[in-house]
Structures are given as structure tokens and as C-alpha cells.
Design an enzyme around this catalytic site. Structure first.
Site, PDB file in Angstrom:
ATOM      1  N   SER A   1      45.431  24.974  -0.769  1.00 45.22           N
ATOM      2  CA  SER A   1      46.838  25.058  -1.144  1.00 45.22           C
ATOM      3  C   SER A   1      47.376  26.382  -0.625  1.00 45.22           C
ATOM      4  O   SER A   1      46.607  27.331  -0.410  1.00 45.22           O
ATOM      5  CB  SER A   1      46.978  25.009  -2.672  1.00 45.22           C
ATOM      6  OG  SER A   1      48.277  25.377  -3.087  1.00 45.22           O
TER       7      SER A   1
ATOM      8  N   TYR B   1      45.327  28.718 -11.343  1.00 39.70           N
ATOM      9  CA  TYR B   1      45.326  27.805 -10.194  1.00 39.70           C
ATOM     10  C   TYR B   1      45.172  28.586  -8.896  1.00 39.70           C
ATOM     11  O   TYR B   1      44.414  28.202  -8.000  1.00 39.70           O
ATOM     12  CB  TYR B   1      46.617  26.996 -10.190  1.00 39.70           C
ATOM     13  CG  TYR B   1      46.706  25.990  -9.058  1.00 39.70           C
ATOM     14  CD1 TYR B   1      45.784  24.953  -8.956  1.00 39.70           C
ATOM     15  CD2 TYR B   1      47.721  26.072  -8.109  1.00 39.70           C
ATOM     16  CE1 TYR B   1      45.871  24.021  -7.923  1.00 39.70           C
ATOM     17  CE2 TYR B   1      47.816  25.149  -7.079  1.00 39.70           C
ATOM     18  CZ  TYR B   1      46.891  24.124  -6.994  1.00 39.70           C
ATOM     19  OH  TYR B   1      46.971  23.211  -5.970  1.00 39.70           O
TER      20      TYR B   1
END
Length: 257
Positions: free
Chosen positions: A139, A152
Site C-alpha cells: 500500500s 496499518y
């Protein structure tokens, strides 16, 4: 007799994983679909088979190392596996570091990092002498921080570093390590899961963004990277919608009136 290449996709029950399974199947791969939700991947395998592709569904929790080991034995009966797409992942919560729930951080680390580790370690022995490709779907969170994303971001940094390290450690072997780092992708479940089913908060993530990335956009990119000639390694490909200049700068259109 021509050998059909096989690609394993984790997190194939929805979103990017399901779209990647469709993309690789269309590219000529037999796809092995793994996810915890067996009913979802069974339905996808049936869809692909009906369309004339080869697909196998296998219920699997990538955070369960013993189960991953059993899965690796299952693959022995399928013939050569050429591609592993480590897509299983996800985010939980947007709390600041000071008040975040450690259980959320642990859950995110286990699936995004350890799940990828388990799968990669299980399949790497297949490619000591024959070509293989490991895809890690990380990501843009693995490349830059933002408030409320500590857990995250830490997990996706772990996935990013794993890709970089593997590329160094496997240099000289016929294995490609490809990292695909998507930015804002609108799927049915990612934001909804992050906000624990709060549809209003999930929708607000994409408010005013006319064209966020889709699961198919990311799947097309993964399929393209995997199907390059064997000597071509796409080390890191960052994929964002045009409206997203960075993790914290997104153009949002406002309605007039």
C-alpha cells in the site's frame, strides 16, 4: 503436452484478490483461490470454470501457519506453481497511537505481515531451480505515514520491507519479487471493515473523489507485472488515482449550490 502455469492468490474472496483471480485466469493461469470465506471462493471458482478457465478454491487462513503448511502439501498434487500473489490484508480503526487498541495492531500485523511471511516461506522451496514470482500487495501506507493510520502503516511498512529484503536475499535465484502499492482504492469491503461496518464513515473516505481506483485497476496492474518476460522484475509500482497526490492530499469535488 503443455503445462498450465498455476497462480495462487490469497484474499481472493472479494475486492482486489477476486479481480486478480479473474485477470490471471484470463491470462491463461490456473488460479488457486484462497480465503477464509470458502463460500465466496467456491462461487468465484464456479464462475471462472463456467467461463472456460481453470480454478480451484481452497479455504485458508494465512495467519494459521500449520494450515499454510498443509496447503503447501496440497499444491504438490497440482503441478508447477509459478506465481504467488500475497493479497490478503486489511486495516482496522483510525485511532491515534496514544489510544489505539493493541489487539487491532496485532491483527493487522498478523495478516499483512505474518500471513505474507507464512505463504512466501511455504512456496519459496518450489523455486530453487525453476522460475517463480512472488507478488506482495502492499500500500502507499507502506511508504508514507498519516495520522490515525499508525497500526496499518506499520504493518504495510513491514510488507514493503519484506519485499525489499527478499529481493536482496534471493538475488541469483530465478525468483522475481514484485511489490504493488495501491493508493486510494474503492472496494466493497476495505473501508467498511476498517470502520467496523459504519457505512457513513466508510463512504466519507471517498466523498467527492469522482474516480478512485477500482479493484480491477489494481488487478490489471498485477496481471501486467506478472506477465512481463521472466527477466523483467517490476520491483515497486505505486498506483494512485489521478485525484490523489499523496496519502494526505486528495482532490475532492464539492457540489455547487
Amino acid at each position: 503436452m503443455t503445462t498450465i502455469p498455476t497462480a495462487v492468490i490469497t484474499g481472493a474472496s472479494s475486492g482486489i484478490g477476486a479481480a486478480t483471480a479473474r485477470g490471471l485466469a484470463a491470462a491463461g493461469y490456473r488460479v488457486v483461490l484462497t480465503a477464509r470465506r470458502k463460500d465466496r471462493i467456491d462461487a468465484l471458482a464456479a464462475e471462472l470454470t463456467e467461463a472456460g478457465h481453470r480454478a480451484v478454491a481452497y479455504g485458508l487462513d494465512v495467519t494459521d501457519r500449520a494450515a499454510v503448511g498443509v496447503f503447501a502439501l496440497f499444491l504438490d498434487d497440482l503441478g508447477p506453481v509459478e506465481v504467488l500473489v500475497n493479497n490478503a490484508g486489511g486495516a482496522l480503526g483510525t485511532d491515534p497511537v496514544a489510544t489505539a487498541d493493541p489487539a487491532d495492531w496485532q491483527a493487522m500485523y498478523e495478516v499483512n505481515v505474518l500471513g505474507t511471511l507464512h505463504m512466501t516461506q511455504a512456496l519459496l522451496p518450489l523455486w530453487k531451480t525453476s522460475p517463480g514470482t512472488v507478488v506482495i500487495v502492499s500500500s502507499t501506507a507502506g511508504l508514507a505515514t498519516y495520522e490515525g493510520g499508525g497500526g496499518y502503516v506499520a504493518a504495510k511498512h513491514g510488507a514493503h520491507v519484506m519485499a525489499e529484503t527478499l529481493r536482496l536475499e534471493l538475488n541469483g535465484l530465478p525468483v522475481r519479487i514484485i511489490e504493488i502499492a495501491p493508493g486510494m482504492v474503492r472496494t466493497d469491503e476495505f473501508a467498511l471493515n476498517r470502520f467496523r461496518g459504519d457505512e457513513e464513515r466508510a463512504a466519507a473516505v471517498y466523498a467527492g473523489v469522482s474516480e478512485p481506483l477500482t479493484a480491477e485497476d489494481v488487478a490489471d496492474t498485477i496481471t501486467w507485472a506478472v506477465t512481463r518476460p521472466p527477466h523483467v522484475n517490476v520491483d515497486l509500482l505505486v498506483l494512485r488515482p489521478r485525484a490523489q497526490a499523496s496519502n494526505y492530499k486528495v482532490h475532492r469535488e464539492t457540489s455547487g449550490g
